[in-house]
Write an enzyme that holds these catalytic residues in place. Structure first.
Site, PDB file in Angstrom:
ATOM      1  CE  LYS A 106      -1.935  -1.125   3.882  1.00 30.71           C
ATOM      2  NZ  LYS A 106      -1.285  -2.497   3.855  1.00 30.71           N
TER       3      LYS A 106
ATOM      4  NE  ARG B 161      -3.993  -1.504  10.420  1.00 27.64           N
ATOM      5  CZ  ARG B 161      -2.978  -0.990   9.839  1.00 27.64           C
ATOM      6  NH1 ARG B 161      -3.076   0.571   9.568  1.00 27.64           N
ATOM      7  NH2 ARG B 161      -2.005  -1.590   9.336  1.00 27.64           N
TER       8      ARG B 161
ATOM      9  NE  ARG C  81       8.359  -2.965   5.553  1.00 27.86           N
ATOM     10  CZ  ARG C  81       6.850  -2.637   5.905  1.00 27.86           C
ATOM     11  NH1 ARG C  81       6.059  -2.072   5.127  1.00 27.86           N
ATOM     12  NH2 ARG C  81       6.210  -3.510   6.858  1.00 27.86           N
TER      13      ARG C  81
ATOM     14  NE  ARG D 120       6.922  -0.863   9.686  1.00 23.84           N
ATOM     15  CZ  ARG D 120       5.914  -0.814   8.957  1.00 23.84           C
ATOM     16  NH1 ARG D 120       6.072  -0.233   7.775  1.00 23.84           N
ATOM     17  NH2 ARG D 120       4.658  -1.355   9.326  1.00 23.84           N
TER      18      ARG D 120
ATOM     19  NE  ARG E 122       2.393  -5.233  10.613  1.00 20.01           N
ATOM     20  CZ  ARG E 122       3.515  -5.115   9.730  1.00 20.01           C
ATOM     21  NH1 ARG E 122       4.608  -5.871  10.080  1.00 20.01           N
ATOM     22  NH2 ARG E 122       3.302  -4.414   8.805  1.00 20.01           N
TER      23      ARG E 122
HETATM   24  P1  AP5 Z   1       4.921  -1.450   1.693  1.00 21.55           P
HETATM   25  O1  AP5 Z   1       4.756  -0.674   0.532  1.00 21.55           O
HETATM   26  O2  AP5 Z   1       5.868  -0.963   2.396  1.00 21.55           O
HETATM   27  O3  AP5 Z   1       3.651  -2.249   2.370  1.00 21.55           O
HETATM   28  P2  AP5 Z   1       2.490  -1.726   3.015  1.00 21.55           P
HETATM   29  O4  AP5 Z   1       1.365  -2.426   2.515  1.00 21.55           O
HETATM   30  O5  AP5 Z   1       2.587  -0.281   3.018  1.00 21.55           O
HETATM   31  O6  AP5 Z   1       2.814  -2.412   4.412  1.00 21.55           O
HETATM   32  P3  AP5 Z   1       2.761  -1.664   5.926  1.00 21.55           P
HETATM   33  O7  AP5 Z   1       3.600  -2.808   6.775  1.00 21.55           O
HETATM   34  O8  AP5 Z   1       3.488  -0.391   6.007  1.00 21.55           O
HETATM   35  O9  AP5 Z   1       1.551  -1.810   6.311  1.00 21.55           O
HETATM   36  P4  AP5 Z   1       0.681  -1.989   7.283  1.00 21.55           P
HETATM   37  O10 AP5 Z   1      -0.711  -1.646   7.009  1.00 21.55           O
HETATM   38  O11 AP5 Z   1       1.022  -3.076   8.356  1.00 21.55           O
HETATM   39  O12 AP5 Z   1       1.536  -0.678   8.335  1.00 21.55           O
HETATM   40  P5  AP5 Z   1       1.062   0.589   8.796  1.00 21.55           P
HETATM   41  O13 AP5 Z   1       2.277   1.527   8.483  1.00 21.55           O
HETATM   42  O14 AP5 Z   1      -0.090   1.103   8.129  1.00 21.55           O
HETATM   43  O15 AP5 Z   1       5.854  -2.923   0.858  1.00 21.55           O
HETATM   44  C1  AP5 Z   1       6.303  -3.938   1.624  1.00 21.55           C
HETATM   45  C2  AP5 Z   1       7.545  -4.577   1.052  1.00 21.55           C
HETATM   46  O16 AP5 Z   1       7.391  -4.980  -0.042  1.00 21.55           O
HETATM   47  C3  AP5 Z   1       8.793  -3.310   0.787  1.00 21.55           C
HETATM   48  O17 AP5 Z   1       9.865  -3.863   1.074  1.00 21.55           O
HETATM   49  C4  AP5 Z   1       8.402  -2.935  -0.659  1.00 21.55           C
HETATM   50  O18 AP5 Z   1       9.742  -2.660  -1.181  1.00 21.55           O
HETATM   51  C5  AP5 Z   1       8.059  -4.329  -1.073  1.00 21.55           C
HETATM   52  N1  AP5 Z   1       7.170  -4.359  -2.376  1.00 21.55           N
HETATM   53  C6  AP5 Z   1       5.690  -3.366  -2.541  1.00 21.55           C
HETATM   54  N2  AP5 Z   1       5.537  -3.505  -3.616  1.00 21.55           N
HETATM   55  C7  AP5 Z   1       6.125  -4.431  -4.308  1.00 21.55           C
HETATM   56  C8  AP5 Z   1       6.000  -5.115  -5.316  1.00 21.55           C
HETATM   57  N3  AP5 Z   1       5.079  -4.965  -6.260  1.00 21.55           N
HETATM   58  N4  AP5 Z   1       7.012  -6.664  -5.815  1.00 21.55           N
HETATM   59  C9  AP5 Z   1       7.827  -6.703  -4.850  1.00 21.55           C
HETATM   60  N5  AP5 Z   1       8.038  -6.046  -3.732  1.00 21.55           N
HETATM   61  C10 AP5 Z   1       7.205  -4.941  -3.486  1.00 21.55           C
HETATM   62  O19 AP5 Z   1       0.573   0.328  10.305  1.00 21.55           O
HETATM   63  C11 AP5 Z   1       1.652  -0.027  11.307  1.00 21.55           C
HETATM   64  C12 AP5 Z   1       1.103  -0.436  12.527  1.00 21.55           C
HETATM   65  O20 AP5 Z   1       0.503   0.969  13.065  1.00 21.55           O
HETATM   66  C13 AP5 Z   1      -0.377  -1.138  12.549  1.00 21.55           C
HETATM   67  O21 AP5 Z   1       0.222  -2.495  12.847  1.00 21.55           O
HETATM   68  C14 AP5 Z   1      -0.782  -0.585  13.786  1.00 21.55           C
HETATM   69  O22 AP5 Z   1      -0.180  -1.010  15.158  1.00 21.55           O
HETATM   70  C15 AP5 Z   1      -0.769   0.804  13.958  1.00 21.55           C
HETATM   71  N6  AP5 Z   1      -1.911   1.573  13.233  1.00 21.55           N
HETATM   72  C16 AP5 Z   1      -1.769   2.180  12.079  1.00 21.55           C
HETATM   73  N7  AP5 Z   1      -2.911   2.797  11.434  1.00 21.55           N
HETATM   74  C17 AP5 Z   1      -3.627   2.201  12.234  1.00 21.55           C
HETATM   75  C18 AP5 Z   1      -5.155   2.230  12.276  1.00 21.55           C
HETATM   76  N8  AP5 Z   1      -5.966   2.895  11.746  1.00 21.55           N
HETATM   77  N9  AP5 Z   1      -5.956   1.931  13.700  1.00 21.55           N
HETATM   78  C19 AP5 Z   1      -5.016   1.099  14.500  1.00 21.55           C
HETATM   79  N10 AP5 Z   1      -3.695   0.935  14.333  1.00 21.55           N
HETATM   80  C20 AP5 Z   1      -3.044   1.473  13.376  1.00 21.55           C
END
Ligand code: AP5
Length: 252
Positions: free
Chosen positions: A39, A116, A155, A188, A199
């Site tokens: 994402k 979420r 990552r 991370r 997660r």
């Molecule tokens: P990346 O683009 O980083 O993936 P992502 O989907 O953004 O993954 P996240 O882990 O950041 O999402 P998340 O939802 O768990 O975390 P968030 O920060 O929102 O890509 C991942 C990897 O794949 C990278 O290495 C990239 O280079 C590679 N890649 C990408 N595209 C590719 C492709 N096409 N082919 C090959 N490789 C590829 O949340 C973190 C934490 O914050 C949560 O767990 C929670 O504790 C808290 N939090 C945040 N928002 C909320 C909320 N609304 N409610 C409650 N808790 C929350």
């Protein structure tokens, strides 16, 4: 409108400096999908095409961690995040409420990581209704679990400029070193295997129901997230165009 995101990171009345002209029609999207599906990667690519701002709640928490948690409540949220669990709806919603200027911004937005839970989605609908703005689509990225785990475990992120890499799919030029600022890349805390499992469970129980929520609202756009980031971007732009999301914000 790719901005310096000051409004999002500072909250309150802070405003941003636009770095590109604003699109004729602001695009307002929610990005859904399991942790690690890509994402954040797509949000960065899409916001250049759509001239919208990337609003990530996860990045807000990571910025708070870098700056030193400002309150016991924030420290509790960061501990929760490190375990891989979701932060409370109450806290996340109040953080977004402090940033409603980003939701009504004339540049539009790509929300990544919020909502979420169904309760957060209902709250977002309420906030947008109060502001008199509407969502164009909820884009849901989908990928088999084993590919997701590979993306997460490979990552690496830059602790200084927050650039994101992948050890095989998008490696830095020099191993473990950021191409942009030469800092040493890190993994991370929540990309450790035990936190990944938590997660995924949180995604399945709390976030997956949003797919039905947005399908019933007629806003859901499913996208198979295999292939290179550029291929997925092209697919996303094509499907958004087919849905009639205004051509004026799809600047290409
Ligand atoms: P990346 O683009 O980083 O993936 P992502 O989907 O953004 O993954 P996240 O882990 O950041 O999402 P998340 O939802 O768990 O975390 P968030 O920060 O929102 O890509 C991942 C990897 O794949 C990278 O290495 C990239 O280079 C590679 N890649 C990408 N595209 C590719 C492709 N096409 N082919 C090959 N490789 C590829 O949340 C973190 C934490 O914050 C949560 O767990 C929670 O504790 C808290 N939090 C945040 N928002 C909320 C909320 N609304 N409610 C409650 N808790 C929350």
């Amino acid at each position: 409108m790719n901005t310096n995101q000051e409004g999002w990171f500072s909250g309150g009345d802070s405003s941003c400096r636009p770095e590109q002209p604003v699109a004729a029609h602001p695009c307002r999207l929610v990005l859904l999908g399991p942790p690690g599906v890509g994402k954040g990667t797509q949000a960065e690519l899409l916001c250049r095409q759509l001239r919208a701002c990337h609003l990530s709640t996860g990045e807000l928490f990571r910025a708070a961690k870098r700056n030193g948690a400002s309150s016991p409540m924030m420290q509790e949220a960061l501990d929760t995040m490190q375990r891989g669990q979701l932060v409370s709806d109450e806290m996340v919603v109040s953080m977004v409420r402090e940033r409603t200027q980003c939701l009504r911004c004339c540049g539009g937005f790509l929300l990544d990581g919020f909502p979420r839970t169904v309760s957060q989605a209902e709250e977002l609908s309420r906030m947008m209704e109060e502001l008199g703005v509407t969502l164009d689509a909820a884009v849901s990225y989908e990928l088999p679990l084993e590919e997701i785990v590979d993306r997460l475990s490979g990552r690496r992120t830059c602790p200084s400029c927050q650039s994101v890499y992948h050890v095989t799919a998008n490696p830095p030029v020099v191993e473990d070193q950021c191409d942009h600022c030469q800092s040493r890349l890190m993994q991370r805390d929540d990309d450790r295997p035990e936190a990944i499992r938590v997660r995924m469970e949180a995604y399945q129980s709390e976030t997956e129901p949003l797919i039905d929520f947005y399908e019933q609202a007629g806003l859901l756009q499913r996208i198979e997230a295999s292939g290179s980031p550029q291929e997925i971007l092209a697919k996303t732009l094509r499907l958004l165009k087919e849905r009639g999301v205004s051509e004026q914000c799809l600047t290409g």
